[in-house]
Design a protein around this motif. Sequence first.
Motif, mmCIF file in Angstrom:
data_model
loop_
_atom_site.group_PDB
_atom_site.id
_atom_site.type_symbol
_atom_site.label_atom_id
_atom_site.label_comp_id
_atom_site.label_asym_id
_atom_site.label_seq_id
_atom_site.Cartn_x
_atom_site.Cartn_y
_atom_site.Cartn_z
ATOM 1 N N HIS A 1 -14.161 23.005 6.322
ATOM 2 C CA HIS A 1 -12.829 22.623 6.823
ATOM 3 C C HIS A 1 -11.936 22.258 5.660
ATOM 4 C CE1 HIS A 1 -13.589 18.303 6.164
ATOM 5 N NE2 HIS A 1 -14.806 18.526 6.640
ATOM 6 N N SER A 2 -10.651 22.115 5.959
ATOM 7 C CA SER A 2 -9.668 21.785 4.917
ATOM 8 C C SER A 2 -9.853 20.346 4.451
ATOM 9 C CB SER A 2 -8.254 21.998 5.455
ATOM 10 O OG SER A 2 -8.036 21.185 6.597
ATOM 11 N N ASP A 3 -9.110 20.025 3.404
ATOM 12 C CA ASP A 3 -9.278 18.725 2.757
ATOM 13 C C ASP A 3 -8.912 17.595 3.720
ATOM 14 O OD1 ASP A 3 -9.694 16.816 0.719
ATOM 15 O OD2 ASP A 3 -7.536 16.764 0.339
ATOM 16 N N ALA A 4 -9.803 16.594 3.811
ATOM 17 C CA ALA A 4 -9.571 15.437 4.685
ATOM 18 C C ALA A 4 -9.657 14.143 3.893
ATOM 19 C CB ALA A 4 -10.595 15.429 5.819
ATOM 20 N N SER A 5 -9.431 14.228 2.583
ATOM 21 C CA SER A 5 -9.572 13.025 1.751
ATOM 22 C C SER A 5 -8.508 11.985 2.058
ATOM 23 C CB SER A 5 -9.510 13.413 0.271
ATOM 24 O OG SER A 5 -8.278 14.075 -0.017
ATOM 25 N N ARG B 1 -15.353 20.647 -4.358
ATOM 26 C CA ARG B 1 -15.545 21.904 -3.642
ATOM 27 C C ARG B 1 -15.019 21.767 -2.207
ATOM 28 N NH1 ARG B 1 -19.552 25.014 -6.161
ATOM 29 N NH2 ARG B 1 -19.380 24.664 -8.413
ATOM 30 N N LEU B 2 -15.030 22.866 -1.460
ATOM 31 C CA LEU B 2 -14.549 22.872 -0.089
ATOM 32 C C LEU B 2 -15.408 21.943 0.774
ATOM 33 C CD1 LEU B 2 -12.476 24.202 1.836
ATOM 34 C CD2 LEU B 2 -14.229 25.914 2.355
ATOM 35 N N SER B 3 -14.729 21.084 1.587
ATOM 36 C CA SER B 3 -15.441 20.131 2.432
ATOM 37 C C SER B 3 -16.028 20.839 3.641
ATOM 38 C CB SER B 3 -14.504 19.019 2.897
ATOM 39 O OG SER B 3 -13.923 18.370 1.799
ATOM 40 N N LEU C 1 -18.446 17.172 -4.800
ATOM 41 C CA LEU C 1 -17.044 16.804 -4.981
ATOM 42 C C LEU C 1 -16.312 17.874 -5.766
ATOM 43 C CD1 LEU C 1 -17.271 12.968 -5.728
ATOM 44 C CD2 LEU C 1 -17.063 14.157 -3.555
ATOM 45 N N THR D 1 -14.863 10.120 7.127
ATOM 46 C CA THR D 1 -14.721 11.036 5.995
ATOM 47 C C THR D 1 -15.076 10.384 4.678
ATOM 48 O OG1 THR D 1 -12.375 10.457 5.823
ATOM 49 C CG2 THR D 1 -12.947 12.347 7.199
ATOM 50 N N ILE E 1 -6.292 19.090 10.551
ATOM 51 C CA ILE E 1 -7.459 19.655 9.871
ATOM 52 C C ILE E 1 -7.647 21.091 10.365
ATOM 53 C CG2 ILE E 1 -9.947 19.476 9.489
ATOM 54 C CD1 ILE E 1 -8.385 17.300 8.099
#
Length: 1186
Positions: A786-790, A717-719, A715, A823, A744
């Motif tokens: 990949h970019s943040d998908a939270s 860091r980059l996903s 957590l 996710t 994304i």
Amino acid sequence: MASSTPSGQRVLASYAAPPAFLASPNWSKVYSTILGQLPLRNIHWKSNSRGTLKTIQELQVTLVPFDSLRDEHTSQVPGTLLEKPLLHIYIVHCEDNDLDTYRNTLKKQIKDWHTAVTSRRNQDWLILQIIRPDTLRQPTGNFFQIKNSVLDKLRTDFNSDKRDRCVQVNWITGNDSPAAWAEFINKMKEGLLYAFDSAIEARQEEVRRSENQQAMPGWNFCTFFILKESLASSFEGMNLFEEALIPYDELEASFYRVSKERNMSWFGPLLPLDPNQDTSPFLSTTKKPYRDLILENKISVLDFRIYLLARQCQLLAKLGRLAEITSKATFFLGAFGERLQDVPTLSPLFVEAWRYSSALSVVEHCNTWAAASSIEASKSASVNAGKGELLDLARSQLDVLGMVAGHLPIAPPFSTSRTSTKIWKPNTPINFINETLNVAINNKEAFYELYVAVLNRAIDFYAKSGRRKFALKLHGNLAALELHRGNLAAALITYTSLPAHYAPHMWTSLESFMLSRALDTYNKLDRTQDVEWIHMVLSFLKTHVEHNCEMLVGGVDKVTCVTTLISSLRESVERLENLAHPDHPIITIRVASNAKLAGGRDGSFLDVHVTNHLPCAFPVDEISVLVSGRESDKFRYASSIDDGCPSGKSTYTLFCATPASGTFLLESSEIRSAHLLLQSNYRKAGKVALPLLIRVPHDPLALDIRISQSNQIQLGRLSSLMVVLSTGRNNVNNAAIRLVAPSITFYARDAELLEDKHAKSFTAGADRIELEGLDEDSDIIFRVPHSDASALTAMKVKLEVDYATKDEPTIVRTSQFTRVLITTLPISVNVEDFFRGKKRVHSTTTPGNIQLISKFTVSTTSHQHVRIANASLELPLDGLEGVNITPCVAKRPVVTVTPIQPANFLFSLDSSHGPVRESLTLSVKYRMLREEVESIIQDQVRGLLEEFPSKAHTRTVLVSKLVNALESDAAWVEMYGITGELAVPQTNEGPHEFDDLMKEAVKRLSQHRHTEHPEGKWREIKIPVDVPFMNIVAAARIRIISTPFAKETLAEELPPLYAGQPISANLNIYTTFHWGLSPSDTNRQYILRFNIEEMVREWLVSGPKRGDFVAKDGETYSIPITLIALHHGEFALPRVTITALPMSGAVTMGSMAVPSIETYQEHGAEKILVLPRGGRTTFVVSMGPG
């Protein structure tokens, strides 16, 4: 002799007056004023027979002198009821108080007149008294004398029933106001209606009596006609046109009855002897003495029918119902013309000439009537349509005349107008009274000019009425005329434009005919067969297939014609670029609903049943169909055809190299012939038929790709996600993978191959990942950041794989996979922190004895079970001085977390240098129960198949079947969690070629057991953990020190305690600032407040139960208290709460700052035993005296 026409009769009203008044100058003024009130308006008439109320908007009334009337006598010829006056008016000019003049002169004159008019049947009367305004209401001198005026005397002397027929008008010269004459006009309307109703009722009774005598000898239909027509003419004179139309409709029905009975003795011949019949005005009632001929029983049947039709049309014209006129006339000309065709004595083409002239005459009559009256826009369309039908009828007669005269060919569309069975040879001698027709017959150009003029008029009326289809049909006649006259270019333009207008209206036969003529004309012009010609051929073939049309090009037989067209079509499309033609019916495709796997290679086969509706083979190069999946993925099945498609039904097998499975919708089909593409869209908007579903079975050995969460999650860091590429049966030379997801961004350049033993080359590009040299039956695993998908709960990823296999290097397969990645993490972690003292060796608590206890609760976020191998709380990589972390259990087995059973992990944290400022890391190693079980199945099956190398290709199928069996029943889960045994449920599937392998695999899985140490691949998630700060940590303890009844006080044991006994105790509060924000906090002081909670059922507390004190780091504050147990038993000591008071001088967000504090009860787990109170009491009992 009877009148030649009953129409035009006005209502009559007679007038009479004293001779002296008639000779005076005032009479002309009164007469002019009365005429000024005419015509009468808004007369409400109610039919006695039908009960309907009609309003006569305007009624013309003619005033005639009473002396000019002849005496009544009975006529043998019934006439209109309006020939005689309906109302008689006597006008007297006498002042209302001039009773002497009335008695001596006027009364006798009025009485003589009254006697004369009352003797007339069905007629009414009215007496009008005119007075001057200055004599109105003169005083009579006698209050009790009521009826003492001329008007009163008139009413008394002449009103014999309840109706008042005497009216008085106050009039002076020049007073023409309608208000002054209103009462007179109303009385006049009332009298006219009364008389008319009486006359109509009497005449209707005569008609009924005559109608009932039809079966009696001597009854004559013509006499009955004249009698009943008098009703119609009477209603017409009263402007009751709808009522006037009814008798004519009934007479028409009576004539049909008489004609059906063939009792035509009351009529003359069928046709009149008048040679000018075809040129006379058709709907004129004055061109012949029709009524006289009817009375004389000499009228011909044709004249009778024309007269009856003309009278009906005249009344319909007055009602503004011109559309009914055209329909009646068209029907009559058609029906009666058919009857005239059977008359052998007629001159050649008399019927056609009569129809032609009569139709044009009716159109002219309608134009005249339409100009005289305003027609509503809503009705004008139907009127124009009727005119168009009449002109179309005239055009069809010209077709026949033109063919006989040799001006037109005996071929469609002209020959379709011939309805007679008589065959007139061309150039038959013809002569008409109608000079226009004679000129046209004898002069070809005059005929063409006349023909075009009639056609254009019909087209114009059809266009105005909105009947576009009929207008288009007539355009075809114009084109045929141009073709016959040799104007090929003009004919071609018309022929090519008309089919597009016919097609929407489903006029297939006309469309086919026009197209065949267009192709004929095209060939005659010797033009190049271009795209326009191709479209004409395709349209013609379409109509030929749908209508099975026999009117083909060149007049040759069907097979030869179509074969020639197809051959020419093939030559033309080979010279052009791709030409798409949608939904052509010459070849139809029916697609099978189930596809078949290709077997030894990726892809599937699909059968299609092709029907060639042409009588010859059609040159087809390729057949293909397009299907679409759930995610709009499209797949193409295709097959090359070498010998074309024969006539009739054929079956072909199409192949799709892309591996796909599931249910698909049939999108379209395409048949390629050189550059001609015959396409059919099965999902076109407006189609009602249900969509065709195509089911493609799953191919377990095809290339597949899966995605999952990364096996290393940290957590903050980059996903990233993990991609697993399964090659299946394929030895892949090269593969390119692209990942796309909404909102994304994938960083393909940073992709990382996790295991490289199955791939010879791994290249991470800007937008794709390329691999080479992939072995069959291998899994290639790599991780893609990949970019943040939270912000998303699920991520839909579309993966596109382009690959070529070693066996088929020339075929590049493109497979699209849509995968959904959850996710959210499969586990959630909650933490609770507690500050507690260590296990005490001595009763004294010191700062080093305060430690942090962290409890981590791990729960599953879904319905799936999670297996946890280990959880550890870790220091940073370079460590922290003086900080020590100790787990509560040094070693524990794998834990299964279920939706209802979380797992707890406890850690103690000691810090010798005060607060911990750096974050720690909670590391949890886990995997889903499903992943663990699938991994076990994979290992067991691989081990099994190593013993049977020939059946290695069945691995994927075996694994899939075992997994499906476990999914069908979850009874094995509990046993597996305890022992590791996998009890595979039995399935109901039938026998299979590798049932023995299944049984062996099930046996091996049932023998599986959990190992002591976790095995296999585990996922790891690392969560940063912040160590909490606390300004003050307080330890409260209530310690009993003595009791008054105890013999001795022991240090380690409590003395016996009794209910109701005062118990001495000390409240000790130890405080430390060791876990504050800064190490310097140990030098501070805080004001705290303690409060001993009341336990009113167990204890009474005496002493300072609440108070404030100054707390210092590492010091203990003590307070003596006294406790009294309220009853015996074992229960806990009271709790102590400690709160911090605001610090002076410290302000946070506008208010005084309050330090944080946590209190724990050192005696919280202790209980006190209170004994029941015992004792002895002595009672002295007196025994009495003595």
